[in-house]
Write an enzyme that holds these catalytic residues in place. Sequence first.
Site, PDB file in Angstrom:
ATOM      1  CG  ASP A  10     -33.620 -29.171  -4.288  1.00 25.58           C
ATOM      2  OD1 ASP A  10     -34.210 -29.237  -5.372  1.00 25.58           O
ATOM      3  OD2 ASP A  10     -32.399 -28.915  -4.187  1.00 25.58           O
ATOM      4  CG  ASP A  12     -30.813 -31.566  -9.236  1.00 29.98           C
ATOM      5  OD1 ASP A  12     -30.537 -32.757  -9.391  1.00 29.98           O
ATOM      6  OD2 ASP A  12     -31.532 -30.928 -10.025  1.00 29.98           O
TER       7      ASP A  12
HETATM    8  C1  BG6 Z   1     -32.879 -27.964 -10.495  1.00 26.03           C
HETATM    9  C2  BG6 Z   1     -31.404 -27.659 -10.553  1.00 26.03           C
HETATM   10  O1  BG6 Z   1     -33.114 -28.965  -9.564  1.00 26.03           O
HETATM   11  O2  BG6 Z   1     -33.351 -28.383 -11.765  1.00 26.03           O
HETATM   12  C3  BG6 Z   1     -31.113 -26.665 -11.659  1.00 26.03           C
HETATM   13  O3  BG6 Z   1     -30.986 -27.137  -9.309  1.00 26.03           O
HETATM   14  C4  BG6 Z   1     -31.684 -27.165 -12.982  1.00 26.03           C
HETATM   15  O4  BG6 Z   1     -29.725 -26.481 -11.758  1.00 26.03           O
HETATM   16  C5  BG6 Z   1     -33.165 -27.442 -12.806  1.00 26.03           C
HETATM   17  O5  BG6 Z   1     -31.499 -26.188 -14.004  1.00 26.03           O
HETATM   18  C6  BG6 Z   1     -33.813 -27.979 -14.081  1.00 26.03           C
HETATM   19  O6  BG6 Z   1     -33.296 -29.247 -14.339  1.00 26.03           O
HETATM   20  P1  BG6 Z   1     -33.519 -30.078 -15.675  1.00 26.03           P
HETATM   21  O7  BG6 Z   1     -33.017 -31.442 -15.299  1.00 26.03           O
HETATM   22  O8  BG6 Z   1     -34.995 -30.086 -15.977  1.00 26.03           O
HETATM   23  O9  BG6 Z   1     -32.724 -29.418 -16.748  1.00 26.03           O
HETATM   24 MG    MG Z   2     -30.909 -28.043  -5.271  1.00 25.19          MG
END
Ligand code: BG6
Ligand code: MG
Length: 218
Positions: A10, A12
């Site tokens: 993953d 984030d």
């Molecule tokens: C995930 C995060 O990796 O991506 C979430 O943990 C986030 O918090 C999701 O909502 C979508 O991200 P993005 O950048 O497309 O808004």
């Molecule tokens: Mg994560």
Amino acid sequence: MSQIKAFLFDLDGVIVDTAIYHYQAWKRLANELGFDISVEFNEGLKGVSRMESLDLILAHGGLTLSGEKKNELAAQKNEWYLELVSRMNSDDILPGVATFFSQVRKAGLQTALGSVSKNAPLILERIGMTEAFDAIIDGTKISKGKPDPEVFTKGAEELEVNPNECVVFEDAVAGVEAGKRAGMFVVGLGAAHVLIQADLVALSLENLTVQEVLSKAE
Ligand code: BG6
Ligand code: MG
């Protein structure tokens, strides 16, 4: 158990601490709408797609809005998020990641990114880690966010390995569930009492070695 061939990460909260920026941007949005979201509530947003996160936040604040208004709010959140992310560079890579990745390469394992974020490629560029992955599955390549296993199943497909030859690294409850539903060995990064479905839990990649993971997974 079979021989492990690939590690799926993953983004984030595992490679970079963007989880905090997602939280800050959502909190700002909730505050503008007249309510607040706590750190505990935010645990349930980790790994969840942008629109699904917004739906959870609006339900939390007792609001029902039109599709048009929701698109506007999601775009606003993303704008704030990108402002925070624009200041990132390789210094923001989490402790232990560089060492762990060099061990991964030495062990001859393949790597994939499995993130539901549409911003994942941009973040990898900012921190200079695009080349660290043999396959990149992001929010633009999937139709279902975590806890659906699609993001990890696609990663395994792109690497041409079987699910039982993969280890997933995740900081989110939804992500751990996605990895388990994909039929993979899952390492939870964070608190053991939160990531209860994980096969192995450590505080971060800094607290793990590749050999330790392989010995538990195989
Ligand atoms: C995930 C995060 O990796 O991506 C979430 O943990 C986030 O918090 C999701 O909502 C979508 O991200 P993005 O950048 O497309 O808004
Ligand atoms: Mg994560």
